[in-house]
Design an enzyme around this catalytic site. Structure first.
Site, PDB file in Angstrom:
ATOM      1  N   CYS A 186      36.837  28.506  42.584  1.00 56.36           N
ATOM      2  CA  CYS A 186      38.199  27.997  42.690  1.00 56.36           C
ATOM      3  C   CYS A 186      39.024  28.930  43.566  1.00 56.36           C
ATOM      4  O   CYS A 186      39.015  30.150  43.363  1.00 56.36           O
ATOM      5  CB  CYS A 186      38.827  27.904  41.301  1.00 56.36           C
ATOM      6  SG  CYS A 186      37.835  26.936  40.143  1.00 56.36           S
ATOM      7  N   LEU A 238      42.836  29.678  44.982  1.00 55.43           N
ATOM      8  CA  LEU A 238      44.254  29.440  44.736  1.00 55.43           C
ATOM      9  C   LEU A 238      45.064  30.030  45.885  1.00 55.43           C
ATOM     10  O   LEU A 238      44.696  31.074  46.432  1.00 55.43           O
ATOM     11  CB  LEU A 238      44.700  30.078  43.425  1.00 55.43           C
ATOM     12  CG  LEU A 238      43.945  29.666  42.163  1.00 55.43           C
ATOM     13  CD1 LEU A 238      44.484  30.425  40.959  1.00 55.43           C
ATOM     14  CD2 LEU A 238      44.023  28.172  41.949  1.00 55.43           C
ATOM     15  N   THR A 259      34.094  31.286  39.329  1.00 52.70           N
ATOM     16  CA  THR A 259      34.732  32.353  40.090  1.00 52.70           C
ATOM     17  C   THR A 259      36.065  31.795  40.550  1.00 52.70           C
ATOM     18  O   THR A 259      36.143  30.634  40.971  1.00 52.70           O
ATOM     19  CB  THR A 259      33.877  32.739  41.316  1.00 52.70           C
ATOM     20  OG1 THR A 259      32.589  33.142  40.874  1.00 52.70           O
ATOM     21  CG2 THR A 259      34.532  33.846  42.127  1.00 52.70           C
ATOM     22  N   CYS A 260      37.132  32.607  40.463  1.00 58.62           N
ATOM     23  CA  CYS A 260      38.456  32.138  40.873  1.00 58.62           C
ATOM     24  C   CYS A 260      39.190  33.284  41.557  1.00 58.62           C
ATOM     25  O   CYS A 260      39.245  34.391  41.019  1.00 58.62           O
ATOM     26  CB  CYS A 260      39.242  31.662  39.654  1.00 58.62           C
ATOM     27  SG  CYS A 260      40.853  30.951  40.046  1.00 58.62           S
ATOM     28  N   PHE A 261      39.733  33.005  42.735  1.00 56.20           N
ATOM     29  CA  PHE A 261      40.485  34.040  43.438  1.00 56.20           C
ATOM     30  C   PHE A 261      41.513  33.414  44.366  1.00 56.20           C
ATOM     31  O   PHE A 261      41.470  32.221  44.647  1.00 56.20           O
ATOM     32  CB  PHE A 261      39.563  34.999  44.199  1.00 56.20           C
ATOM     33  CG  PHE A 261      38.570  34.344  45.103  1.00 56.20           C
ATOM     34  CD1 PHE A 261      38.854  34.128  46.440  1.00 56.20           C
ATOM     35  CD2 PHE A 261      37.327  33.942  44.630  1.00 56.20           C
ATOM     36  CE1 PHE A 261      37.925  33.536  47.282  1.00 56.20           C
ATOM     37  CE2 PHE A 261      36.395  33.352  45.455  1.00 56.20           C
ATOM     38  CZ  PHE A 261      36.698  33.148  46.793  1.00 56.20           C
TER      39      PHE A 261
END
Length: 127
Positions: free
Chosen positions: A77, A79, A104-106
């Site tokens: 993801c 952002l 995974t989100c960054f």
């Protein structure tokens, strides 16, 4: 063997790529942003609205490939700002009905069409 899959129920690619590729039992959709499939424009101005639309798009391409959100094994993801992290998590969590893929989100500097989020998944075929 690779199979290119396309559906009119999701936005047309805005670049030289496929909506989704099936490779054996694995499904690799292109990342989806909160774009309406009909208008080709971002929906709403909130992270919640754009997250919900991105998941509608992902559901459409996964279904066309013989999979679903319940068969997603990994998400990545992106952002536009981590200030949206909490609201994104709330909207994201509602989409999987208790299923919790690895994630995974960054934050990134910018997303296509100035979107607030982009979601990429890897899924397996429904059996």
């Amino acid at each position: 063997m690779l199979e290119i899959i396309h559906t009119k129920n999701a936005p047309e690619p805005i670049g030289p790529y496929s909506q989704v590729i099936k490779a054996g039992d694995f499904i690799f959709p292109a990342g989806q942003i909160g774009v309406d499939a009909v208008s080709g424009k971002l929906v709403g101005e909130s992270i919640t609205e754009q997250t919900e639309q991105a998941f509608k798009n992902l559901s459409a391409v996964l279904e066309a490939a013989g999979s679903s959100l319940q068969h997603v094994v990994k998400t990545t993801c992106y952002l536009s700002t981590m200030e949206n992290f909490q609201a994104f998590n709330e909207a994201y969590g509602k989409q999987f009905n208790g299923h919790k893929p690895a994630r995974t989100c960054f934050a990134v500097q910018e997303l296509p069409l100035k979107g607030l989020c982009e979601i990429e998944v890897v899924a397996v075929l429904k059996k």
